[in-house]
Design a protein around this motif. Structure first.
Motif, PDB file in Angstrom:
ATOM      1  N   UNK A 205      15.002   2.684   0.039  1.00  0.00           N
ATOM      2  CA  UNK A 205      15.157   3.881  -0.778  1.00  0.00           C
ATOM      3  C   UNK A 205      14.449   3.825  -2.113  1.00  0.00           C
ATOM      4  N   UNK A 206      13.899   2.664  -2.474  1.00  0.00           N
ATOM      5  CA  UNK A 206      13.130   2.573  -3.711  1.00  0.00           C
ATOM      6  C   UNK A 206      11.819   3.330  -3.544  1.00  0.00           C
ATOM      7  N   UNK A 207      11.425   4.083  -4.558  1.00  0.00           N
ATOM      8  CA  UNK A 207      10.223   4.895  -4.446  1.00  0.00           C
ATOM      9  C   UNK A 207       9.468   4.920  -5.759  1.00  0.00           C
ATOM     10  N   UNK A 208       8.139   5.016  -5.636  1.00  0.00           N
ATOM     11  CA  UNK A 208       7.247   5.046  -6.781  1.00  0.00           C
ATOM     12  C   UNK A 208       6.229   6.166  -6.577  1.00  0.00           C
ATOM     13  N   UNK A 209       5.824   6.785  -7.669  1.00  0.00           N
ATOM     14  CA  UNK A 209       4.824   7.860  -7.609  1.00  0.00           C
ATOM     15  C   UNK A 209       3.576   7.449  -8.366  1.00  0.00           C
ATOM     16  N   UNK A 286      -9.557   1.424  -5.996  1.00  0.00           N
ATOM     17  CA  UNK A 286     -10.309   0.783  -7.070  1.00  0.00           C
ATOM     18  C   UNK A 286      -9.640   0.892  -8.430  1.00  0.00           C
ATOM     19  N   UNK A 287      -8.770   1.893  -8.616  1.00  0.00           N
ATOM     20  CA  UNK A 287      -8.280   2.189  -9.957  1.00  0.00           C
ATOM     21  C   UNK A 287      -6.829   1.808 -10.200  1.00  0.00           C
ATOM     22  N   UNK A 288      -6.104   1.348  -9.173  1.00  0.00           N
ATOM     23  CA  UNK A 288      -4.691   1.015  -9.341  1.00  0.00           C
ATOM     24  C   UNK A 288      -4.418  -0.428  -8.938  1.00  0.00           C
ATOM     25  N   UNK A 289      -3.300  -0.957  -9.412  1.00  0.00           N
ATOM     26  CA  UNK A 289      -2.926  -2.328  -9.066  1.00  0.00           C
ATOM     27  C   UNK A 289      -2.786  -2.465  -7.557  1.00  0.00           C
ATOM     28  N   UNK A 290      -2.065  -1.517  -6.921  1.00  0.00           N
ATOM     29  CA  UNK A 290      -1.889  -1.527  -5.462  1.00  0.00           C
ATOM     30  C   UNK A 290      -2.305  -0.169  -4.919  1.00  0.00           C
ATOM     31  N   UNK A 291      -3.170  -0.161  -3.921  1.00  0.00           N
ATOM     32  CA  UNK A 291      -3.649   1.105  -3.355  1.00  0.00           C
ATOM     33  C   UNK A 291      -2.579   1.751  -2.491  1.00  0.00           C
ATOM     34  N   UNK A 292      -2.785   3.032  -2.188  1.00  0.00           N
ATOM     35  CA  UNK A 292      -1.861   3.728  -1.298  1.00  0.00           C
ATOM     36  C   UNK A 292      -1.836   3.087   0.085  1.00  0.00           C
ATOM     37  N   UNK A 293      -2.929   2.490   0.516  1.00  0.00           N
ATOM     38  CA  UNK A 293      -2.980   1.866   1.839  1.00  0.00           C
ATOM     39  C   UNK A 293      -2.241   0.526   1.838  1.00  0.00           C
ATOM     40  N   UNK A 294      -2.341  -0.216   0.750  1.00  0.00           N
ATOM     41  CA  UNK A 294      -1.555  -1.442   0.638  1.00  0.00           C
ATOM     42  C   UNK A 294      -0.068  -1.113   0.654  1.00  0.00           C
ATOM     43  N   UNK A 295       0.313  -0.030  -0.028  1.00  0.00           N
ATOM     44  CA  UNK A 295       1.726   0.369  -0.020  1.00  0.00           C
ATOM     45  C   UNK A 295       2.193   0.709   1.395  1.00  0.00           C
ATOM     46  N   UNK A 296       1.343   1.370   2.153  1.00  0.00           N
ATOM     47  CA  UNK A 296       1.679   1.723   3.536  1.00  0.00           C
ATOM     48  C   UNK A 296       1.988   0.468   4.338  1.00  0.00           C
ATOM     49  N   UNK A 297       1.164  -0.572   4.178  1.00  0.00           N
ATOM     50  CA  UNK A 297       1.394  -1.826   4.885  1.00  0.00           C
ATOM     51  C   UNK A 297       2.627  -2.544   4.355  1.00  0.00           C
ATOM     52  N   UNK A 303       8.106  -5.387   2.861  1.00  0.00           N
ATOM     53  CA  UNK A 303       7.765  -6.089   1.618  1.00  0.00           C
ATOM     54  C   UNK A 303       8.042  -5.197   0.406  1.00  0.00           C
ATOM     55  N   UNK A 304       8.235  -5.795  -0.763  1.00  0.00           N
ATOM     56  CA  UNK A 304       8.433  -4.968  -1.965  1.00  0.00           C
ATOM     57  C   UNK A 304       7.213  -4.098  -2.241  1.00  0.00           C
ATOM     58  N   UNK A 305       7.449  -2.943  -2.849  1.00  0.00           N
ATOM     59  CA  UNK A 305       6.344  -2.075  -3.237  1.00  0.00           C
ATOM     60  C   UNK A 305       5.519  -2.731  -4.335  1.00  0.00           C
ATOM     61  N   UNK A 306       4.218  -2.435  -4.344  1.00  0.00           N
ATOM     62  CA  UNK A 306       3.358  -2.897  -5.412  1.00  0.00           C
ATOM     63  C   UNK A 306       3.358  -1.924  -6.572  1.00  0.00           C
ATOM     64  N   UNK A 307       2.757  -2.317  -7.655  1.00  0.00           N
ATOM     65  CA  UNK A 307       2.670  -1.453  -8.824  1.00  0.00           C
ATOM     66  C   UNK A 307       1.710  -0.295  -8.564  1.00  0.00           C
ATOM     67  N   UNK A 308       2.081   0.879  -9.060  1.00  0.00           N
ATOM     68  CA  UNK A 308       1.209   2.058  -8.957  1.00  0.00           C
ATOM     69  C   UNK A 308       0.466   2.293 -10.274  1.00  0.00           C
ATOM     70  N   UNK A 309       0.495   1.340 -11.177  1.00  0.00           N
ATOM     71  CA  UNK A 309      -0.134   1.507 -12.484  1.00  0.00           C
ATOM     72  C   UNK A 309      -1.638   1.700 -12.333  1.00  0.00           C
ATOM     73  N   UNK A 310      -2.155   2.717 -13.018  1.00  0.00           N
ATOM     74  CA  UNK A 310      -3.591   2.988 -13.003  1.00  0.00           C
ATOM     75  C   UNK A 310      -4.269   2.141 -14.064  1.00  0.00           C
ATOM     76  N   UNK A 311      -5.321   1.439 -13.668  1.00  0.00           N
ATOM     77  CA  UNK A 311      -6.005   0.501 -14.551  1.00  0.00           C
ATOM     78  C   UNK A 311      -7.121   1.150 -15.355  1.00  0.00           C
ATOM     79  N   UNK A 312      -7.651   2.266 -14.841  1.00  0.00           N
ATOM     80  CA  UNK A 312      -8.744   2.950 -15.535  1.00  0.00           C
ATOM     81  C   UNK A 312      -8.794   4.400 -15.080  1.00  0.00           C
ATOM     82  N   UNK A 313      -9.195   5.323 -15.962  1.00  0.00           N
ATOM     83  CA  UNK A 313      -9.409   6.706 -15.523  1.00  0.00           C
ATOM     84  C   UNK A 313     -10.427   6.742 -14.390  1.00  0.00           C
ATOM     85  N   UNK A 314     -10.264   7.704 -13.482  1.00  0.00           N
ATOM     86  CA  UNK A 314     -11.106   7.715 -12.281  1.00  0.00           C
ATOM     87  C   UNK A 314     -11.406   9.132 -11.824  1.00  0.00           C
ATOM     88  N   UNK A 315     -12.577   9.277 -11.227  1.00  0.00           N
ATOM     89  CA  UNK A 315     -12.966  10.507 -10.529  1.00  0.00           C
ATOM     90  C   UNK A 315     -13.429  10.109  -9.138  1.00  0.00           C
TER      91      UNK A 315
END
Length: 391
Positions: A205-209, A286-297, A303-315
């Motif tokens: 039930x833990x969730x991150x956006x 490329x721009x976050x600690x853990x990608x959406x695909x890593x979270x899926x796995x 396994x525990x969720x990874x960080x969703x922190x963005x490391x750099x602005x991105x386009x």
């Protein structure tokens, strides 16, 4: 709700299963393999992007009983890379293994009529709409829904199965072109922009956006995602809160994307949701600690969720097959000048391994990172010009 949880968590060397062989599956395979897992893809395409990088490819239909049995025998957990995989196949697999997302969650997102009612029941606004199951429903529709957009309830994506309609006569013609399938008729709204929120939610039930993405579409297909979105903190908070509430209400497990319209007055309405990683979340590779695909796995492996922190602005720039052609009259594709793209040191190129370039087909993406969003946007504009992307 009874669920098979991966207890204890899966270990490197265990097999993960994937229904679907497209580019989302390809990126999932790479992320799962980087965590040490092996991946078996079930997809009917002999040369699918995901099948090309998977540890094993079962080339069969999604409801093939022998293929599903083999997937269930080999894998400890299974996921899907697109929402039109039959929910019945997920339900069958769930009898003996971890499945995320559940077939019931996928079924909601497969039908716009069901989806809109669900979102509305969650307390989140949607565009004014009517359920259309017959021509008579269109004739009886509220005139205030015009001008509108008629959308097929099922199997529509990237602008397919949609038609802008000015009045009931155009709507009837579009309904006939769609083959009289169930639809929704939505009122066209005065939009300021479109944004999306990708959510990762575990079995616990833990969730991150992830940060809110600002999206630009061309001809119904995502063209650019800018992250973080250029919206007020209030709009970003409301979008994130709504996406998390929807995931919780669905008891969703996996990666979910919720797309929103931001109206000219700053209010939000949900456009649609996707029960999987999403094009607008590709920047996270490329721009976050853990990608959406890593979270899926991570989720399906317990396994525990990874960080969703963005490391750099991105386009993120979507690369369609159009840029393989010199101009609108060209019939023979040629390879774009990737060296010119990569001369920008902050550009990250991702090609999907598709063997045939076609106009409108998603062939890859480029993520541009910057010390500021303005810098990333400036480089993205240069790359679009170099590749001949217009709009």
């Amino acid at each position: 709700m009874a669920r098979h949880l991966p207890l204890p968590p899966l270990q490197p060397g265990d097999w993960l299963g994937l229904l679907g062989g497209g580019q989302l599956g390809r990126m999932f395979c790479m992320a799962a393999q980087s965590l040490g897992f092996r991946v078996c893809v079930l997809d009917p395409g002999a040369d699918s992007p995901a099948g090309a990088v998977a540890d094993r490819h079962l080339c069969a239909g999604y409801e093939d009983p022998q293929a599903l049995a083999e997937l269930g025998r080999l894998c400890r957990a299974v996921t899907t890379e697109f929402e039109n995989v039959p929910a019945s196949a997920l339900d069958l697999l769930a009898a003996g293994m971890v499945v995320s997302p559940a077939g019931a969650s996928v079924a909601v997102a497969q039908d716009r009529i069901v989806e809109k009612a669900f979102v509305r029941d969650c307390g989140t606004p949607v565009a004014p709409y009517a359920e259309i199951r017959s021509a008579a429903d269109l004739r009886a529709a509220d005139p205030g829904l015009f001008p509108g957009i008629l959308k097929a309830a099922r199997l529509g994506y990237d602008g397919k199965g949609q038609a802008r309609v000015a009045d009931v006569h155009e709507a009837l013609a579009a309904f006939d072109r769609f083959g009289g399938v169930p639809c929704v008729l939505e009122r066209r709204l005065d939009l300021a922009m479109e944004v999306s929120v990708v959510v990762a939610r575990g079995f616990d039930g833990l969730q991150l956006a992830y940060p809110v993405s600002e999206n630009v579409h061309r001809d119904g297909i995502l063209a650019l995602s800018t992250v973080p979105a250029r919206v007020s903190q209030d709009v970003a908070w409301r979008a994130t809160d709504a996406a998390l509430k929807i995931a919780q209400a669905m008891d969703y497990v996996g990666v979910l994307c919720v797309e929103f319209f931001v109206l000219s007055d700053g209010s939000l309405v949900v456009n649609e949701m996707a029960p999987r990683p999403h094009n607008s979340g590709h920047y996270s590779i490329d721009a976050c600690v853990s990608s959406q695909f890593e979270q899926q796995a991570r989720v399906m492996a317990g396994l525990p969720l990874g960080s969703v922190r963005q490391l750099a602005p991105a386009v993120m720039i979507n690369l369609l097959g159009d840029i393989w052609f010199e101009d609108a009259q060209a019939r023979t594709p040629r390879e774009p000048d990737w060296a010119a793209v990569l001369r920008h040191p902050q550009a990250k190129l991702h090609l999907y391994g598709k063997t045939e370039a076609r106009r409108g087909r998603k062939m890859g993406h480029v993520t541009v990172l910057g010390d500021s969003l303005d810098e990333a946007m400036s480089v993205a504009i240069q790359i679009e010009r170099q590749l001949g992307i217009t709009g």
